[in-house]
Write a protein that holds these residues in place. Structure first.
Motif, PDB file in Angstrom:
ATOM      1  N   LEU A 209     -11.124   0.693   3.779  1.00 55.16           N
ATOM      2  CA  LEU A 209      -9.981   0.453   2.895  1.00 55.16           C
ATOM      3  C   LEU A 209      -8.864   1.403   3.343  1.00 55.16           C
ATOM      4  CD1 LEU A 209     -11.870   0.193  -0.528  1.00 55.16           C
ATOM      5  CD2 LEU A 209     -11.496  -1.559   1.224  1.00 55.16           C
ATOM      6  N   VAL A 210      -7.699   1.313   2.711  1.00 55.04           N
ATOM      7  CA  VAL A 210      -6.617   2.235   3.085  1.00 55.04           C
ATOM      8  C   VAL A 210      -6.984   3.655   2.658  1.00 55.04           C
ATOM      9  CG1 VAL A 210      -4.668   0.645   3.127  1.00 55.04           C
ATOM     10  CG2 VAL A 210      -5.398   1.633   0.936  1.00 55.04           C
ATOM     11  N   ILE A 211      -6.491   4.638   3.401  1.00 53.37           N
ATOM     12  CA  ILE A 211      -6.832   6.024   3.062  1.00 53.37           C
ATOM     13  C   ILE A 211      -5.976   6.517   1.905  1.00 53.37           C
ATOM     14  CG2 ILE A 211      -7.635   6.541   5.386  1.00 53.37           C
ATOM     15  CD1 ILE A 211      -5.016   8.166   5.783  1.00 53.37           C
ATOM     16  N   SER A 234      -1.490   6.866  -1.925  1.00 53.94           N
ATOM     17  CA  SER A 234      -1.767   6.110  -0.706  1.00 53.94           C
ATOM     18  C   SER A 234      -0.510   5.303  -0.380  1.00 53.94           C
ATOM     19  CB  SER A 234      -2.955   5.166  -0.943  1.00 53.94           C
ATOM     20  OG  SER A 234      -3.219   4.406   0.207  1.00 53.94           O
ATOM     21  N   PRO A 235      -0.042   5.242   0.839  1.00 53.93           N
ATOM     22  CA  PRO A 235      -0.641   5.754   2.071  1.00 53.93           C
ATOM     23  C   PRO A 235      -0.527   7.281   2.203  1.00 53.93           C
ATOM     24  CG  PRO A 235       1.548   4.916   2.547  1.00 53.93           C
ATOM     25  CD  PRO A 235       1.289   4.646   1.090  1.00 53.93           C
ATOM     26  N   VAL A 297      -5.701   4.528  -7.032  1.00 55.31           N
ATOM     27  CA  VAL A 297      -4.534   4.106  -6.246  1.00 55.31           C
ATOM     28  C   VAL A 297      -4.909   3.117  -5.142  1.00 55.31           C
ATOM     29  CG1 VAL A 297      -3.040   6.083  -6.746  1.00 55.31           C
ATOM     30  CG2 VAL A 297      -4.605   6.209  -4.801  1.00 55.31           C
ATOM     31  N   VAL A 298      -6.129   3.233  -4.619  1.00 48.38           N
ATOM     32  CA  VAL A 298      -6.534   2.341  -3.517  1.00 48.38           C
ATOM     33  C   VAL A 298      -6.709   0.905  -4.026  1.00 48.38           C
ATOM     34  CG1 VAL A 298      -8.393   1.807  -1.876  1.00 48.38           C
ATOM     35  CG2 VAL A 298      -7.548   4.156  -2.074  1.00 48.38           C
ATOM     36  N   GLU A 322      -6.848  -7.186   2.461  1.00 51.74           N
ATOM     37  CA  GLU A 322      -5.408  -7.055   2.692  1.00 51.74           C
ATOM     38  C   GLU A 322      -4.836  -6.111   1.658  1.00 51.74           C
ATOM     39  OE1 GLU A 322      -3.294 -10.843   2.908  1.00 51.74           O
ATOM     40  OE2 GLU A 322      -5.241 -11.697   3.507  1.00 51.74           O
ATOM     41  N   PHE A 323      -3.779  -5.394   2.052  1.00 52.08           N
ATOM     42  CA  PHE A 323      -3.168  -4.401   1.164  1.00 52.08           C
ATOM     43  C   PHE A 323      -1.673  -4.641   1.048  1.00 52.08           C
ATOM     44  CE2 PHE A 323      -7.123  -2.655   2.601  1.00 52.08           C
ATOM     45  CZ  PHE A 323      -7.632  -2.071   1.457  1.00 52.08           C
TER      46      PHE A 323
END
Ligand code: AMP
Ligand code: GLY
Length: 418
Positions: A209-211, A234-235, A297-298, A322-323
């Motif tokens: 997932l996004v950090i 995030s990001p 937040v993720v 997808e983000f």
């Protein structure tokens, strides 16, 4: 689908909120949850008064209510073997077995695995006697990191800048047994920006997932005692994408593969608490679950369907989440005194004026009014085109909430917004 979420904090609220957006979800149960989670979007939510630790009762509930998928928040339930109990009953659960959860529950297990499989981490020694630990401290000096090997709710870590501080920590842990009878890890002091990398894992399949980055210290400027986390975003622009990609391959994938090799394949969320050192990313810790408050937040940043991803992953199908491009930043409102002694039952007003997403970490409804019911109480999520905008948005929400007995950090995101 009927979905059961186990836990009671902001992390579980965020998982439930995300699950409620899935067209697959028809009914949400949260055990035990908190009063702030009673209505999520338009999906019916039923709070189930069963403790996270009561595996037998949770299995019985899932069976009796024909629950299709169970998702677990807190580590204690995992380490207790909730996934093992669900498997024995033939129920679907997205969580590691007790054996696999050792990656979080036992620092020795995690360190042994990393050494055996060349996964980069701080060098260390393990001690169970004060005298030996103290002799080692005299040999290597400070700064040094002292960690209690066991569950200490994020408080069993002392980053000691002096020998005196380190010695005090060793006395607390090995002579006074303030956390229990566990061992102590003495670890090389690493330096660099930290980031949290959450991955969806099933055996050898690892989906990053996004950090995110969280803020562990209680007060502004990263001062004060360590907490469960006071905010997250995030990001994380200070971490280049190629370093994240490197960490996915050489840390997260390598660890998932190592767990398979060791005969305890991991299923669930594998969370890397990583530091970008001058030698590249290194592991500070692994968790066997969604991070709190990173999850808050993720998951808002995730555009695609978490429930679909989990089902695909469990069926060994490809998963490509997808983000959103937007930045997300969240601020914790905690009871004054937290992480030390704090009171409960403080009335929280004007929550209905807040337009931002709010996750309830510890609230309860008393006489028709929302009151605090924990150390960390609320998590307000801001969003924007940039982190600076997301920060402005989050604090706009925070300032609308009226409760003089809560405090919050004013500087969440400072590393990224100057
Ligand atoms: P942990 O509970 O293991 O995540 O540790 C809490 C915090 O202590 C981490 O987020 C780091 O900021 C710090 N820390 C832990 N281990 C180290 C280390 N080896 N070197 C420097 N800081 C560390
Ligand atoms: N935010 C750190 C943790 O969940 O342990």
């Amino acid at each position: 689908m009927k979905i059961l979420i186990i836990g009671r904090g902001g992390r579980e609220h965020a998982i439930a909120w995300k699950a409620a957006q899935s067209p697959l979800t028809t009914q949400l149960y949260i055990a035990p949850g908190n009063d702030g989670m009673r209505t999520i979007n338009n999906v019916p939510v039923e709070l189930v008064p069963i403790d996270e630790q009561d595996s037998e009762a949770l299995v019985a509930f899932a069976r009796d209510h024909a629950v299709d998928l169970t998702i677990v928040g807190p580590e204690a339930a995992l380490i207790n073997g909730i996934a093992n109990r669900f498997h024995e009953a033939g129920l679907t659960i997205f969580a590691p077995t007790a054996e696999a959860a050792s990656i979080e529950g036992s620092k020795q297990f995690a360190k042994d695995l990393m050494i055996k499989y060349n996964i980069p981490t701080a060098t260390f020694q393990i001690f169970d006697q004060y005298e030996k630990a103290s002799a080692y401290l005299k040999e290597v000096g400070a700064p040094i990191v002292i960690k209690y090997d066991g569950i200490a709710a994020g408080k069993g870590v002392v980053v000691a800048m002096t020998i005196e501080e380190a010695d005090q920590a060793l006395r607390d842990m090995l002579l006074d047994h303030n956390f229990g009878d566990g061992k102590v890890l003495m670890e090389e002091f690493l330096q660099g920006p930290e980031f949290s990398l959450l991955t969806l894992v099933n055996g050898r399949q690892v989906v990053p997932l996004v950090i995110a980055q969280d803020h562990k210290r209680a007060y502004d400027g990263d001062k004060g005692p360590n907490t469960g986390g006071m905010g997250a975003y995030s990001p994380v622009p200070v971490i280049p994408q190629e370093q994240v990609d490197w960490a996915v391959k050489h840390i997260m994938q390598a660890t998932a593969d190592a767990m398979v090799e060791e005969g305890c394949p991991f299923t669930g969320i594998l969370y890397g608490g990583l530091m970008l050192t001058a030698q590249g990313p290194k592991v500070i810790e692994f968790n066997a679950r969604f991070g709190d408050p990173e999850t808050e937040v993720v998951l808002p940043k995730m555009k695609s369907d978490l429930i679909q991803h989990i089902l695909d992953l469990l069926a060994n199908k490809p998963v490509t989440p997808e983000f959103y491009d937007e930045a997300f930043l969240g601020v914790v409102l905690a009871a004054k005194g937290y992480p030390g002694k704090y009171g409960k039952g403080f009335p929280i007003r004007n929550l209905d004026h807040v337009t931002q997403t709010v996750f309830h970490m510890g609230t309860k409804i008393k006489d028709g009014e929302c009151v605090s019911n924990g150390g960390r109480v609320l998590f307000v999520v801001g969003k924007g085109k940039t982190l600076a905008e997301a920060q402005r948005d989050a604090y706009e929400g925070v300032h609308k909430i009226a409760c003089p007995d809560l405090f919050f950090r004013e500087d969440i995101g400072w590393q990224a917004i100057r």
